[in-house]
Design an enzyme around this catalytic site. Structure first.
Site, short mmCIF file in Angstrom:
data_model
loop_
_atom_site.label_atom_id
_atom_site.label_comp_id
_atom_site.label_asym_id
_atom_site.label_seq_id
_atom_site.Cartn_x
_atom_site.Cartn_y
_atom_site.Cartn_z
N HIS A 1 55.07 18.08 10.24
CA HIS A 1 54.27 18.91 11.16
C HIS A 1 55.08 20.06 11.76
CE1 HIS A 1 50.90 16.25 10.85
NE2 HIS A 1 51.52 15.24 11.40
N ASP B 1 51.17 11.62 3.45
CA ASP B 1 50.98 11.14 4.83
C ASP B 1 49.50 11.32 5.20
OD1 ASP B 1 52.91 10.84 7.57
OD2 ASP B 1 50.92 11.68 7.93
N ASP C 1 51.03 6.05 6.96
CA ASP C 1 49.98 5.92 7.97
C ASP C 1 48.57 6.00 7.37
OD1 ASP C 1 50.62 8.55 7.49
OD2 ASP C 1 50.98 9.06 9.59
ZN LIG Z 1 51.22 11.05 9.79
#
Ligand SMILES: [Zn+2]
Length: 349
Positions: free
Chosen positions: A166, A201, A290
């Protein structure tokens, strides 16, 4: 297969995480790394400590002002009267979420509080006294993994924590500060003319997309939960395909909430076809767990065994491959996820 990890990456231990307007238990705990090391042990792999590269590799994809901010954030914070336990923003500057807005001006604020809001984009990137050291070491772990590939290894695993995907060129968000996958991909460009990144992810790899959005030499692909009502919300849509010279070199494959292994593998088939058409010389896998059904902040329904299929798909490309750890917060799931991924990835080698 060599793996890399520095014990000082566990020093970063966030104390505060806000969700739906209240403090909730922190998700990115140092325990995550113990679980992932446990999975490596099942495969007879002991991670090596990376060399001390310093900030040089990070500066190849991040602005100098941002790296300097991270490096000095705690010492500035510690000088504030009655400061809290962690650096946290209290101002939120407006900036376009458009990925083609690759850069923004230097932070106009000279004061530290203004800079905290500029460089730390949300409430999930607190910095305590030891955070910078862990952030730096995670970037060095990614760099060491890339160097193993550059030296001729066909595969390596970088156990990065904190995660990186991110982090934009000048902004940390979503548990991420320096973009480890981007740093590694840029380093691989030193030998390989075309590098592909596949990010699995559950969250869109928005920072990685932004860093390479105007470039044709690094293909960025992200498979993630539909951002319409899921973080990072403002990017990750299928119509974001690159900009300028980078047009056509970004591919987003959002999955419907509740999607499982079959949908993930179908998306990866599309991704792999795209990587082949691109003619990649090396691959970075931004590997989050995740998307597992038990993840406390995810919206997909993969089982641990599905990550074995993800590993097989990545292996089928036959490319020199660096695996970079991203998210994954189901503390009772991630060990099996990495174990399964490695089994799938290594099965034909
Ligand atoms: Zn993540």
């Amino acid at each position: 297969m060599r793996a890399f990890y520095h014990p000082e990456q566990a020093l970063h231990s966030p104390q505060q995480f806000m969700r739906y307007g209240r403090f909730v238990p922190v998700k990115d705990t140092p325990l995550r790394t113990e679980r992932l090391i446990g999975a490596l042990a099942r495969h007879g792999i002991t991670p090596e400590e990376p060399a001390a590269y310093g900030t040089g590799p990070a500066l190849t994809v991040h602005t100098a002002a941002f790296v300097r901010f991270l490096e000095t954030a705690w010492e500035n914070w510690a000088q504030l009267p009655d400061h809290g336990p962690e650096v946290w923003p209290q101002y939120f500057p407006y900036w376009s979420g458009r990925p083609e807005d690759a850069t923004r001006p230097d932070c106009p604020a000279k004061g530290f509080i203004g800079q905290v809001g500029w460089y730390l984009g949300d409430l999930s990137v607190p910095m305590g006294p030891d955070s910078w050291l862990s952030i730096l070491r995670a970037s060095e772990t990614a760099t060491a993994g890339a160097d193993a590939i550059l030296a001729g290894d066909r595969a390596a695993y970088a156990l990065c924590r904190p995660s990186g995907h991110h982090a934009r060129a000048d902004r940390g968000t979503g548990f991420c500060y320096l973009n480890n996958s981007a740093i590694a991909a840029q380093r691989l460009r030193g030998r390989f003319s075309k590098v592909a990144i596949i990010d699995v992810d559950v969250h869109h790899g928005d920072g990685t997309q932004q860093i390479f959005y105007t470039r044709p030499d690094v293909l960025t692909i992200s498979v993630h939960g539909d951002p319409t009502d899921f973080g990072p919300y403002y990017t990750g849509y299928a119509n974001e395909t690159g900009y300028g010279a980078g047009e056509g070199f970004n591919l987003n494959l959002p999955l419907t909430p509740g999607a499982g292994g079959d949908e993930m593998i179908a998306a990866l088939d599309t991704a792999i076809e795209r990587v082949r058409a691109f003619g990649a010389d090396a691959l970075v896998v931004a590997l989050g767990f995740d998307a597992h059904r038990d993840d406390p902040i995810g919206i997909l329904k993969l089982d641990a065994k599905d990550f074995g299929s993800v590993g097989s798909k990545m292996q089928s490309l036959g490319l020199a491959t660096l695996i970079v750890q991203e998210g994954g917060y189901g503390i009772d799931a991630i060990q099996d996820c990495l174990d399964s991924f490695l089994t799938g990835f290594r099965s034909k080698r």
